[in-house]
Write a protein that holds these residues in place. Sequence first.
Motif, short mmCIF file in Angstrom:
data_model
loop_
_atom_site.label_atom_id
_atom_site.label_comp_id
_atom_site.label_asym_id
_atom_site.label_seq_id
_atom_site.Cartn_x
_atom_site.Cartn_y
_atom_site.Cartn_z
N MET A 214 0.72 -1.23 0.01
CA MET A 214 -0.03 0.04 0.02
C MET A 214 0.82 1.24 0.19
O MET A 214 0.75 2.21 -0.82
CB MET A 214 -0.72 0.00 1.36
N ILE A 215 1.95 1.26 0.79
CA ILE A 215 2.86 2.43 0.99
C ILE A 215 3.25 2.62 -0.37
O ILE A 215 3.59 3.69 -0.79
CB ILE A 215 3.94 2.29 2.14
N THR A 216 4.09 1.47 -0.91
CA THR A 216 4.83 1.55 -2.16
C THR A 216 3.76 2.01 -3.29
O THR A 216 4.30 2.76 -4.18
CB THR A 216 5.26 0.06 -2.69
N ASN A 217 2.64 1.63 -3.40
CA ASN A 217 1.57 2.23 -4.25
C ASN A 217 1.41 3.69 -4.09
O ASN A 217 1.47 4.38 -5.05
CB ASN A 217 0.43 1.34 -4.39
N LEU A 218 1.37 4.07 -2.89
CA LEU A 218 1.35 5.64 -2.96
C LEU A 218 2.56 6.24 -3.16
O LEU A 218 2.24 7.40 -3.92
CB LEU A 218 0.84 5.63 -1.30
N LYS A 219 3.70 5.71 -2.92
CA LYS A 219 4.77 6.61 -3.33
C LYS A 219 5.00 6.55 -4.71
O LYS A 219 5.33 7.49 -5.55
CB LYS A 219 6.23 5.66 -2.78
N ASP A 220 4.64 5.30 -5.47
CA ASP A 220 4.68 5.28 -6.74
C ASP A 220 3.63 6.36 -7.47
O ASP A 220 3.83 7.05 -8.65
CB ASP A 220 3.98 3.83 -7.40
N SER A 221 2.48 6.26 -6.91
CA SER A 221 1.53 7.30 -7.46
C SER A 221 2.01 8.79 -7.42
O SER A 221 1.93 9.58 -8.25
CB SER A 221 0.10 7.33 -6.66
N THR A 222 2.68 9.19 -6.00
CA THR A 222 3.11 10.46 -5.84
C THR A 222 4.21 10.76 -6.84
O THR A 222 4.12 11.93 -7.40
CB THR A 222 3.45 10.52 -4.31
N GLN A 223 5.11 9.69 -7.09
CA GLN A 223 6.23 10.00 -8.15
C GLN A 223 5.42 10.27 -9.51
O GLN A 223 6.19 11.15 -10.24
CB GLN A 223 7.11 8.93 -7.98
N SER A 224 4.69 9.31 -9.62
CA SER A 224 4.09 9.73 -11.13
C SER A 224 3.31 10.95 -11.35
O SER A 224 3.62 11.60 -12.38
CB SER A 224 3.11 8.47 -11.24
N MET A 225 2.59 11.53 -10.25
CA MET A 225 2.08 12.74 -10.28
C MET A 225 2.93 13.81 -10.40
O MET A 225 2.95 14.72 -11.28
CB MET A 225 1.08 12.79 -9.15
N THR A 226 4.22 13.89 -9.74
CA THR A 226 5.28 14.69 -9.77
C THR A 226 5.84 14.96 -11.19
O THR A 226 6.17 15.92 -11.73
CB THR A 226 6.43 14.44 -8.85
N VAL A 227 6.11 13.52 -11.89
CA VAL A 227 6.75 13.64 -13.07
C VAL A 227 5.64 14.12 -14.14
O VAL A 227 5.90 14.95 -14.98
CB VAL A 227 7.09 12.21 -13.35
N ALA A 228 4.30 13.80 -13.83
CA ALA A 228 3.38 14.34 -14.92
C ALA A 228 3.25 15.90 -14.88
O ALA A 228 3.07 16.51 -15.92
CB ALA A 228 1.82 13.73 -14.68
N LYS A 229 3.12 16.25 -13.42
CA LYS A 229 3.07 18.00 -13.43
C LYS A 229 4.40 18.79 -13.98
O LYS A 229 4.28 19.54 -14.90
CB LYS A 229 2.93 18.21 -12.00
#
Length: 165
Positions: free
Chosen positions: A1-16
């Motif tokens: 769950m924490i890994t998925n949240l980190k991945d999602s946050t990192q993906s959002m940062t890259v997209a922004k």
Amino acid sequence: MITNLKDSTQSMTVAKEAERSASRIKSQFLANMSHEIRTPMHGIIGFTELTLDTELRPEQREYLQLVLYSANGLLTIVSDILDFSNTEVGQLRLEPKEFNFRTTVYEVMKALALPAHQKRLELICDIHPDIPEKFIGDPIRLRQVISNLIGNAIKFTHVGEVALS
């Protein structure tokens, strides 16, 4: 769950960051194109004004006034695009210099006289005598503001007059 949240946050940062980069590139392109278009437009306006100062038949004068109005209108649109793109990249700058206030205002009003006349509107420009001749400011921005305000007033007024005082 924490890994998925980190991945999602990192993906959002890259997209922004990709979105910001694309926006900067688009704005820079618009700024470059606007600048490239403005230069020849100033030439068209200048030579049209010079030609209008010569002896012309009424029909020729009317056509050249229309050319001048259209060129000024296009220049205003291009300047607005340049301003918008410069604002997006945080580079909108005022260029203060000394200029003749009355001359600047009258030039804009003169360019707008033809469309007002075509709509059978009276165009009035009344600058109070106490207003000084010389100002320090950005005459290009002043032209844009007056042109946009009076141009819209002409566009949306069907009978009567448009006045600047």
